[in-house]
Design an enzyme around this catalytic site. Structure first.
Site, PDB file in Angstrom:
ATOM      1  N   TYR A  29       0.853  -1.198   0.000  1.00  0.00           N
ATOM      2  CA  TYR A  29       0.000   0.000   0.000  1.00  0.00           C
ATOM      3  C   TYR A  29       0.877   1.231   0.000  1.00  0.00           C
ATOM      4  O   TYR A  29       1.804   1.332   0.803  1.00  0.00           O
ATOM      5  CB  TYR A  29      -0.916   0.026   1.224  1.00  0.00           C
ATOM      6  CG  TYR A  29      -2.363   0.028   0.819  1.00  0.00           C
ATOM      7  CD1 TYR A  29      -2.858   1.076   0.037  1.00  0.00           C
ATOM      8  CD2 TYR A  29      -3.228  -1.000   1.152  1.00  0.00           C
ATOM      9  CE1 TYR A  29      -4.169   1.087  -0.395  1.00  0.00           C
ATOM     10  CE2 TYR A  29      -4.544  -1.003   0.734  1.00  0.00           C
ATOM     11  CZ  TYR A  29      -5.016   0.049  -0.045  1.00  0.00           C
ATOM     12  OH  TYR A  29      -6.315   0.046  -0.468  1.00  0.00           O
ATOM     13  N   GLU A  81      -0.426   4.826  -0.703  1.00  0.00           N
ATOM     14  CA  GLU A  81      -1.179   6.046  -1.017  1.00  0.00           C
ATOM     15  C   GLU A  81      -0.274   7.257  -0.836  1.00  0.00           C
ATOM     16  O   GLU A  81       0.475   7.343   0.130  1.00  0.00           O
ATOM     17  CB  GLU A  81      -2.405   6.162  -0.115  1.00  0.00           C
ATOM     18  CG  GLU A  81      -3.533   5.254  -0.574  1.00  0.00           C
ATOM     19  CD  GLU A  81      -4.776   5.375   0.295  1.00  0.00           C
ATOM     20  OE1 GLU A  81      -4.696   5.953   1.386  1.00  0.00           O
ATOM     21  OE2 GLU A  81      -5.828   4.874  -0.141  1.00  0.00           O
ATOM     22  N   ASP A 133      -4.827  13.206 -25.976  1.00  0.00           N
ATOM     23  CA  ASP A 133      -4.898  11.822 -25.500  1.00  0.00           C
ATOM     24  C   ASP A 133      -4.154  10.968 -26.524  1.00  0.00           C
ATOM     25  O   ASP A 133      -4.681  10.677 -27.596  1.00  0.00           O
ATOM     26  CB  ASP A 133      -6.371  11.402 -25.376  1.00  0.00           C
ATOM     27  CG  ASP A 133      -6.530   9.955 -24.909  1.00  0.00           C
ATOM     28  OD1 ASP A 133      -5.512   9.230 -24.848  1.00  0.00           O
ATOM     29  OD2 ASP A 133      -7.670   9.557 -24.609  1.00  0.00           O
ATOM     30  N   THR A 164      -2.288   5.789 -22.387  1.00  0.00           N
ATOM     31  CA  THR A 164      -2.225   4.474 -21.766  1.00  0.00           C
ATOM     32  C   THR A 164      -0.760   4.047 -21.874  1.00  0.00           C
ATOM     33  O   THR A 164       0.021   4.645 -22.612  1.00  0.00           O
ATOM     34  CB  THR A 164      -3.075   3.423 -22.513  1.00  0.00           C
ATOM     35  OG1 THR A 164      -2.586   3.333 -23.856  1.00  0.00           O
ATOM     36  CG2 THR A 164      -4.543   3.790 -22.532  1.00  0.00           C
ATOM     37  N   LYS A 184      -0.459   0.149 -25.063  1.00  0.00           N
ATOM     38  CA  LYS A 184      -0.753   0.024 -26.491  1.00  0.00           C
ATOM     39  C   LYS A 184       0.573   0.018 -27.254  1.00  0.00           C
ATOM     40  O   LYS A 184       1.388  -0.860 -27.037  1.00  0.00           O
ATOM     41  CB  LYS A 184      -1.774   1.070 -26.910  1.00  0.00           C
ATOM     42  CG  LYS A 184      -3.108   0.850 -26.165  1.00  0.00           C
ATOM     43  CD  LYS A 184      -4.204   1.844 -26.486  1.00  0.00           C
ATOM     44  CE  LYS A 184      -5.423   1.565 -25.621  1.00  0.00           C
ATOM     45  NZ  LYS A 184      -6.489   2.566 -25.815  1.00  0.00           N
ATOM     46  N   ARG A 239      -0.753  -2.813 -18.490  1.00  0.00           N
ATOM     47  CA  ARG A 239      -1.998  -2.060 -18.608  1.00  0.00           C
ATOM     48  C   ARG A 239      -1.972  -0.912 -17.615  1.00  0.00           C
ATOM     49  O   ARG A 239      -1.745  -1.128 -16.427  1.00  0.00           O
ATOM     50  CB  ARG A 239      -3.207  -2.938 -18.247  1.00  0.00           C
ATOM     51  CG  ARG A 239      -3.307  -4.246 -18.947  1.00  0.00           C
ATOM     52  CD  ARG A 239      -4.721  -4.770 -18.908  1.00  0.00           C
ATOM     53  NE  ARG A 239      -5.534  -3.962 -19.788  1.00  0.00           N
ATOM     54  CZ  ARG A 239      -5.494  -4.067 -21.105  1.00  0.00           C
ATOM     55  NH1 ARG A 239      -4.729  -4.944 -21.694  1.00  0.00           N
ATOM     56  NH2 ARG A 239      -6.223  -3.274 -21.855  1.00  0.00           N
TER      57      ARG A 239
HETATM   58  C1  LIG Z   1      -7.524   2.956 -25.021  1.00  0.00           C
HETATM   59  C2  LIG Z   1      -7.867   4.382 -24.893  1.00  0.00           C
HETATM   60  C3  LIG Z   1      -8.177   4.970 -23.655  1.00  0.00           C
HETATM   61  C4  LIG Z   1      -8.510   4.208 -22.407  1.00  0.00           C
HETATM   62  O1  LIG Z   1      -7.718   3.312 -21.906  1.00  0.00           O
HETATM   63  P1  LIG Z   1      -8.194   2.229 -20.820  1.00  0.00           P
HETATM   64  O2  LIG Z   1      -6.892   1.845 -20.237  1.00  0.00           O
HETATM   65  O3  LIG Z   1      -8.885   1.155 -21.583  1.00  0.00           O
HETATM   66  O4  LIG Z   1      -9.088   2.900 -19.855  1.00  0.00           O
HETATM   67  C5  LIG Z   1      -8.344   6.341 -23.598  1.00  0.00           C
HETATM   68  N1  LIG Z   1      -8.253   7.084 -24.693  1.00  0.00           N
HETATM   69  C6  LIG Z   1      -8.002   6.555 -25.901  1.00  0.00           C
HETATM   70  C7  LIG Z   1      -7.911   7.457 -27.071  1.00  0.00           C
HETATM   71  C8  LIG Z   1      -7.819   5.183 -26.045  1.00  0.00           C
HETATM   72  O5  LIG Z   1      -7.606   4.681 -27.253  1.00  0.00           O
END
Ligand SMILES: *Cc1c(COP(=O)(O)O)cnc(C)c1O
Length: 432
Positions: free
Chosen positions: A51, A53, A197, A223, A226, A232
């Site tokens: 933990y 925080e 994003d 993220t 990807k 993740r």
């Molecule tokens: C995949 C994705 C997310 C979210 O990711 P999670 O880890 O699945 O919550 C946010 N924005 C875009 C543009 C994405 O492609």
């Protein structure tokens, strides 16, 4: 894994089947990838027990000296990788990163703009079924029907009309470079914040193949799993930190000077509790890998593979949205092939090829049926596949799509897929 085999044979069997599925099928979901064995090991390591925080040096719990080191390393490497002055590596996912960023920069009820989900945006960019659509007044912008790229005339017109406090750029099925500079101009013309994003192309940004959002955007989310090829998770960055422009106070610590402090406190305690320290440690490992020169070659191959596939599809008379790709992802409208996205996804899955159905811009079908599929190359590139394999894969996909109800065709493709996957094995480390 032999320990689990003894203690929980039931779950061991399930895990083994997933391992085999990953190893023996072609993974073309654009948002997926295979982490290195080092990342896998760290994500399954002892830091899952802790933990922590708070933030390094300022925790609510004792015993944090080593997790502090891991989180510092993750933040430092992230900053180096993206030329960012600030990074928060605690968001549990991309969606959490977006939630914390949005809640820092705008208030409930404010107007925000994001790319329409049906045009390649993400749920968290203002979909009515998501927190973003429920908390904010959302004006969605779209892509141009002819070019498949963001329609900046339309964006500017909508922005002038609705005066958003913040504009989100980036998406989940946008095959072209995100046009950060053009978005900045629109944001400036109406005094809006600009949030990028880069969940999808962040690995390409890190490798210097995709333009960087840092000089143009107030805040950048991503993220880590990807194209970046980490565990993740999510992350929030700023090219430059700046003074808190709202005189806002943080939920717990009171007065704050900089936006970075507001973001930190919005992540925790704002929307999350204890950070996933095993995942943060695994993020550090992945960022370390991405800083190596080989990662640049890997990212180049991802894009080269996607371009090869897009060209092959075009030569087979497929409608590739925007006429190709600059990145790892392509979006294909199957309307002229007489098959829905849903049926294509299903038939391909039977043949051992995993893709996802996807809305195409101006789609006449529902999100559950769709007219298109999205295809991405990060995972197959990680396995070491290149140009020849991309040509073969395109041919196999075309075989399935042109004769998707023919079980013999599906079985033939499946055996070709198994053979191909056998030449590019995954996780040799796990085979003992
Ligand atoms: C995949 C994705 C997310 C979210 O990711 P999670 O880890 O699945 O919550 C946010 N924005 C875009 C543009 C994405 O492609």
């Amino acid at each position: 894994m032999s320990y689990l085999k003894q203690t929980d044979p039931q779950l061991y069997e399930i895990l083994t089947r997933e391992e085999q599925r990953e190893d023996s099928t072609l993974e073309l979901i654009a948002s997926e990838n295979f982490v290195s064995y080092s990342v896998l090991e760290t994500a399954g390591g002892v830091m899952t027990n802790k933990y922590a925080e708070g933030y390094p040096g300022k925790r609510y719990y004792g015993g944090c000296e080593h997790v502090d080191e891991a989180e510092d390393l993750a933040r430092d490497r992230a900053k180096e990788l993206f030329s960012a002055e600030y990074a928060n590596v605690q968001p549990h996912s991309g969606s959490q990163a977006n939630m914390a960023a949005l809640m820092t920069f705008v208030n409930v009820g404010d107007t925000i703009m994001g790319l329409d989900l049906a045009h390649g945006g993400h749920l968290t960019h203002g979909s009515p079924v998501n927190f973003s659509g429920r908390l904010y007044n959302v004006i969605s912008y779209q892509v141009d029907k002819e070019t498949g790229r963001v329609n900046f005339d339309n964006l500017l017109k909508l922005a002038k009309e609705h005066k958003p406090k913040l504009i989100i750029c980036g998406g989940s099925a946008y095959p072209r470079f995100i046009e950060f500079e053009q978005f900045r101009e629109v944001a400036d013309s109406v005094g809006a914040f600009l949030m990028a994003d880069i969940a999808h192309p962040s690995g390409l940004v890190a490798a210097g193949i995709h333009p960087s959002p840092m000089p143009y955007c107030d805040v950048v989310t991503t993220t880590t799993h990807k194209t970046l090829r980490g565990p993740r998770g999510g992350m929030i960055m700023m090219g430059k930190d700046s003074e808190n422009p709202w005189g806002k106070v943080a939920p717990k610590s009171g007065r704050v000077k900089n936006i970075s402090e507001l973001i930190d406190s919005m992540v925790m305690p704002g929307i999350q509790g204890g950070p996933l320290m095993h995942i943060i440690a695994a993020k550090a490992v992945a960022f370390g890998e991405a800083l190596k020169p080989e990662f640049k070659d890997y990212a180049k191959s991802i894009v080269q593979n996607a371009k090869t596939m897009a060209e092959e599809f075009l030569s087979l008379d497929y409608q590739v949205i925007s006429g190709g790709t600059d990145t790892h992802v392509m979006l294909i409208d199957l309307t002229n092939k007489d098959i829905t996205g849903k049926a294509a996804e299903k038939a391909l899955e039977k043949a051992g090829i995993t893709v996802n159905k996807n809305m195409v811009p101006f789609d006449q079908r529902s999100p559950f049926i769709t007219s298109g599929i999205r295809i991405g190359t990060p995972a197959v590139t990680t396995r070491g596949m290149g140009t020849d394999e991309m040509k073969l894969i395109t041919k196999l996909i075309n075989d399935v799509i042109t004769d998707h109800e023919n079980e013999t065709v599906l079985a033939n493709v499946k055996s070709a897929v198994t053979e191909l996957c056998g030449k590019f094995p995954l996780y040799d480390e796990l085979k003992h």
